[in-house]
Design a protein around this motif. Sequence first.
Motif, PDB file in Angstrom:
ATOM      1  N   VAL A  98      19.430 -28.245   1.059  1.00 21.70           N
ATOM      2  CA  VAL A  98      19.171 -28.466  -0.365  1.00 21.70           C
ATOM      3  C   VAL A  98      20.431 -28.077  -1.125  1.00 21.70           C
ATOM      4  N   GLN A  99      20.878 -28.963  -2.020  1.00 28.02           N
ATOM      5  CA  GLN A  99      22.097 -28.678  -2.782  1.00 28.02           C
ATOM      6  C   GLN A  99      21.854 -28.962  -4.253  1.00 28.02           C
ATOM      7  N   ARG A 100      22.324 -28.032  -5.071  1.00 33.18           N
ATOM      8  CA  ARG A 100      22.232 -28.219  -6.524  1.00 33.18           C
ATOM      9  C   ARG A 100      23.268 -29.241  -6.968  1.00 33.18           C
ATOM     10  N   LEU A 101      22.827 -30.201  -7.796  1.00 32.18           N
ATOM     11  CA  LEU A 101      23.710 -31.188  -8.409  1.00 32.18           C
ATOM     12  C   LEU A 101      23.529 -31.092  -9.921  1.00 32.18           C
ATOM     13  N   ASP A 102      24.210 -30.152 -10.529  1.00 30.47           N
ATOM     14  CA  ASP A 102      24.070 -29.906 -11.963  1.00 30.47           C
ATOM     15  C   ASP A 102      22.599 -29.654 -12.304  1.00 30.47           C
ATOM     16  N   ASP A 103      21.938 -30.569 -13.034  1.00 29.37           N
ATOM     17  CA  ASP A 103      20.537 -30.343 -13.419  1.00 29.37           C
ATOM     18  C   ASP A 103      19.559 -30.975 -12.429  1.00 29.37           C
ATOM     19  N   ALA A 104      20.060 -31.374 -11.268  1.00 31.20           N
ATOM     20  CA  ALA A 104      19.217 -31.979 -10.234  1.00 31.20           C
ATOM     21  C   ALA A 104      19.433 -31.249  -8.926  1.00 31.20           C
ATOM     22  N   VAL A 105      18.623 -31.602  -7.916  1.00 32.00           N
ATOM     23  CA  VAL A 105      18.819 -31.092  -6.571  1.00 32.00           C
ATOM     24  C   VAL A 105      18.749 -32.260  -5.605  1.00 32.00           C
ATOM     25  N   ALA A 106      19.508 -32.166  -4.524  1.00 32.97           N
ATOM     26  CA  ALA A 106      19.462 -33.159  -3.463  1.00 32.97           C
ATOM     27  C   ALA A 106      18.857 -32.509  -2.232  1.00 32.97           C
ATOM     28  N   VAL A 107      17.837 -33.134  -1.672  1.00 35.00           N
ATOM     29  CA  VAL A 107      17.214 -32.676  -0.437  1.00 35.00           C
ATOM     30  C   VAL A 107      17.670 -33.617   0.669  1.00 35.00           C
ATOM     31  N   MET A 108      18.320 -33.053   1.691  1.00 33.84           N
ATOM     32  CA  MET A 108      18.928 -33.862   2.743  1.00 33.84           C
ATOM     33  C   MET A 108      18.263 -33.603   4.077  1.00 33.84           C
ATOM     34  N   THR A 109      17.866 -34.675   4.750  1.00 38.04           N
ATOM     35  CA  THR A 109      17.414 -34.613   6.130  1.00 38.04           C
ATOM     36  C   THR A 109      18.330 -35.528   6.937  1.00 38.04           C
TER      37      THR A 109
ATOM     38  N   VAL B 251      18.411 -38.927   1.874  1.00 36.77           N
ATOM     39  CA  VAL B 251      18.822 -38.022   0.808  1.00 36.77           C
ATOM     40  C   VAL B 251      17.995 -38.375  -0.419  1.00 36.77           C
ATOM     41  N   VAL B 252      17.301 -37.363  -0.969  1.00 39.07           N
ATOM     42  CA  VAL B 252      16.474 -37.581  -2.149  1.00 39.07           C
ATOM     43  C   VAL B 252      17.022 -36.719  -3.284  1.00 39.07           C
ATOM     44  N   VAL B 253      17.283 -37.361  -4.417  1.00 33.78           N
ATOM     45  CA  VAL B 253      17.762 -36.646  -5.600  1.00 33.78           C
ATOM     46  C   VAL B 253      16.575 -36.431  -6.525  1.00 33.78           C
ATOM     47  N   LEU B 254      16.275 -35.151  -6.813  1.00 31.05           N
ATOM     48  CA  LEU B 254      15.121 -34.782  -7.634  1.00 31.05           C
ATOM     49  C   LEU B 254      15.579 -34.140  -8.936  1.00 31.05           C
ATOM     50  N   ASP B 255      14.830 -34.404  -9.989  1.00 30.96           N
ATOM     51  CA  ASP B 255      15.076 -33.729 -11.261  1.00 30.96           C
ATOM     52  C   ASP B 255      14.757 -32.245 -11.087  1.00 30.96           C
ATOM     53  N   GLY B 256      15.681 -31.383 -11.475  1.00 36.55           N
ATOM     54  CA  GLY B 256      15.503 -29.954 -11.257  1.00 36.55           C
ATOM     55  C   GLY B 256      14.381 -29.350 -12.063  1.00 36.55           C
ATOM     56  N   ALA B 257      14.057 -29.928 -13.210  1.00 35.72           N
ATOM     57  CA  ALA B 257      13.033 -29.354 -14.086  1.00 35.72           C
ATOM     58  C   ALA B 257      11.634 -29.848 -13.752  1.00 35.72           C
ATOM     59  N   THR B 258      11.528 -31.101 -13.282  1.00 36.26           N
ATOM     60  CA  THR B 258      10.203 -31.699 -13.089  1.00 36.26           C
ATOM     61  C   THR B 258       9.903 -32.091 -11.653  1.00 36.26           C
TER      62      THR B 258
ATOM     63  N   ASP C  79      29.099 -26.031  -4.856  1.00 33.43           N
ATOM     64  CA  ASP C  79      29.173 -25.926  -6.313  1.00 33.43           C
ATOM     65  C   ASP C  79      29.903 -27.100  -6.954  1.00 33.43           C
ATOM     66  N   ALA C  80      30.276 -28.104  -6.160  1.00 40.56           N
ATOM     67  CA  ALA C  80      31.070 -29.216  -6.688  1.00 40.56           C
ATOM     68  C   ALA C  80      30.219 -30.227  -7.449  1.00 40.56           C
ATOM     69  N   GLY C  81      28.889 -30.180  -7.261  1.00 38.25           N
ATOM     70  CA  GLY C  81      28.029 -31.113  -7.975  1.00 38.25           C
ATOM     71  C   GLY C  81      28.014 -32.506  -7.393  1.00 38.25           C
ATOM     72  N   ARG C  82      28.371 -32.652  -6.121  1.00 34.99           N
ATOM     73  CA  ARG C  82      28.330 -33.971  -5.497  1.00 34.99           C
ATOM     74  C   ARG C  82      28.238 -33.816  -3.987  1.00 34.99           C
ATOM     75  N   LEU C  83      27.784 -34.884  -3.318  1.00 38.17           N
ATOM     76  CA  LEU C  83      27.785 -34.954  -1.865  1.00 38.17           C
ATOM     77  C   LEU C  83      28.072 -36.400  -1.478  1.00 38.17           C
ATOM     78  N   ASN C  84      28.270 -36.627  -0.174  1.00 40.31           N
ATOM     79  CA  ASN C  84      28.681 -37.947   0.291  1.00 40.31           C
ATOM     80  C   ASN C  84      27.714 -38.464   1.349  1.00 40.31           C
ATOM     81  N   VAL C  85      27.259 -39.703   1.174  1.00 43.16           N
ATOM     82  CA  VAL C  85      26.478 -40.408   2.182  1.00 43.16           C
ATOM     83  C   VAL C  85      27.396 -41.455   2.801  1.00 43.16           C
ATOM     84  N   VAL C  86      27.610 -41.342   4.118  1.00 40.50           N
ATOM     85  CA  VAL C  86      28.596 -42.180   4.794  1.00 40.50           C
ATOM     86  C   VAL C  86      27.894 -43.092   5.790  1.00 40.50           C
ATOM     87  N   GLN C  87      28.129 -44.379   5.654  1.00 47.27           N
ATOM     88  CA  GLN C  87      27.632 -45.330   6.639  1.00 47.27           C
ATOM     89  C   GLN C  87      28.271 -46.695   6.392  1.00 47.27           C
ATOM     90  N   ASP C  88      28.393 -47.457   7.494  1.00 44.79           N
ATOM     91  CA  ASP C  88      28.946 -48.813   7.454  1.00 44.79           C
ATOM     92  C   ASP C  88      30.335 -48.858   6.828  1.00 44.79           C
TER      93      ASP C  88
END
Length: 531
Positions: free
Chosen positions: A306-317, A321-328, A351-360
């Motif tokens: 789980v990684q914080r993306l500013d006001d959102a969070v990304a859940v990675m399996t 990768v699912v980006v969720l609103d941090g408040a709701t 803490d960079a506020g980003r991640l990378n999905v790599v494919q193709d």
Amino acid sequence: MLQVELVEDEVLDQVPRAFGPTRGPGHASPARRPGGRSSGSTTPDVAGAPPSSAGRDGPVAPDAPPPVTPHPRRTRRLLVGTAAAVALAVALAGAQVAVDARERAYLADLARLPGVVAPLDAPPGVRWSGDVADVLATGVRTVDGSSVVGVRTAADGSRTVVAVDVATGEARWEQPAAGPATRPSPDAQPVLQGCQRVPGDGEHVSCLVSDLWRVVELSRWTAVAPTSARLLVLDVVDGSVMSDLVAGSAADGWATASAVLGTSTVLAGTTPGGDVAVRAVDRDGALLWQVVRVGAATGPWTPLSVQRLDDAVAVMTSSEVVVLDGATGEVRRTHTVDESAGGYVTSWDPDAGRLNVVQDGTTTVVRADADVTVHGTPVPTAIDDGSVPGLVLTDDVDLRAWGRDGQALWTAPVPSTWNATVLDGRVHLQTSTSLVTIDARTGDELWRSWEGDQGGAVLTDGRHLFRTVDRDGASSGELDLVALDPADGSQLWRGPLPDDVRDLRALEGTLLARTTSGGPGGSGQVLAVLG
């Protein structure tokens, strides 16, 4: 000697330099005459002339020069010139103070990045060594830089949150987090879980601790589902408990990943039914929201992050990768990851506020507000000071640079880039054969060095780049540390590392050396903190 090729110097003209008086090619100092006056003096020297006894209107000796009365306009010019010179000197001194203050502020901000080490002005020695790898690997540095807070796992499986003094290696405080746990098999190893800074709060850390183990199955590491999990918020000064929550349950799944969003924490875990449960709780444990990703788990336990993306969070399996609103908890976006086709997810700075999905052969840069997809695979970037905001580097035969919105910025003929460090508008690239520095805004090569360790990342304290080189030019195993000027690659100093040091790395502001002395039975490898 370190071999350095200077290619261009234009970028140096953009770097702030110390203010001070300069002399151009045609500037010369006034010639000095005997007696100390310059040739521009209006009052000549008269050797041996007796003082006149005449009054104001009296006669003047024939051989004495007539009295000179300064012209009032010239006097004003002299006064104005002197005042201007003083004002200029004061302005230049003030400007230098401002430059120094900006540099101190820049280095202070840079020191907060996990991969930047403490300032080094000479080759370091060993401060201390010991079995602290798990604490340093799972820990975060306190705001004052004096300690690293992480999780230590004992031989019996018990886990303790420890604050390690960076200067001495001693434990400042310890807080038990989990009691002894039975190993699922003799070769099982504990999965490292650690602590995070609470955003905007330099006084507390949040630590997720569970009895998570990994074992070898079919020549691959796989994890065994945990049976408990605990979320602690601790005071960094003395380890006192601010909040202590049970993180999950056997029915709903135990949390194995978390991200802190101010006063709330997002927890993720695998349910017995094969779903991924994500929930947000406040410090009192009250449930704020919950999202269940049905069927997202790939087994009884799924690697989660789980990684914080500013006001959102990304859940990675491993599959999405699912980006969720941090408040709701509302789902903003979803990305499918096809591991069987070589797809993967990567992020180097939580803490960079980003991640990378790599494919193709493409990289999708995922942020809170939007995603962009660019060509190539991402270049691992351990340190980025933000001097070129939004910069994305990919390896696509050559090195390619992209802006925040996905626009192509430049291409540089630098193949096989292993990692990058972005500092002060420059990109320092480690390749398979050399260290290459290019202008981060234009892609122009500035300098290149062929000597040094080509296997590890470039280390820095913000003022120097550090490389390890063989001491006598031979593979004797003895290493020197070389400090380079980031602007032109020139060698600033060089000195020996301790004889048993095999490689260096940076972790939470500390310079770590892997050594071959010590360890269990005297034959293992330990980490030594240098400084």
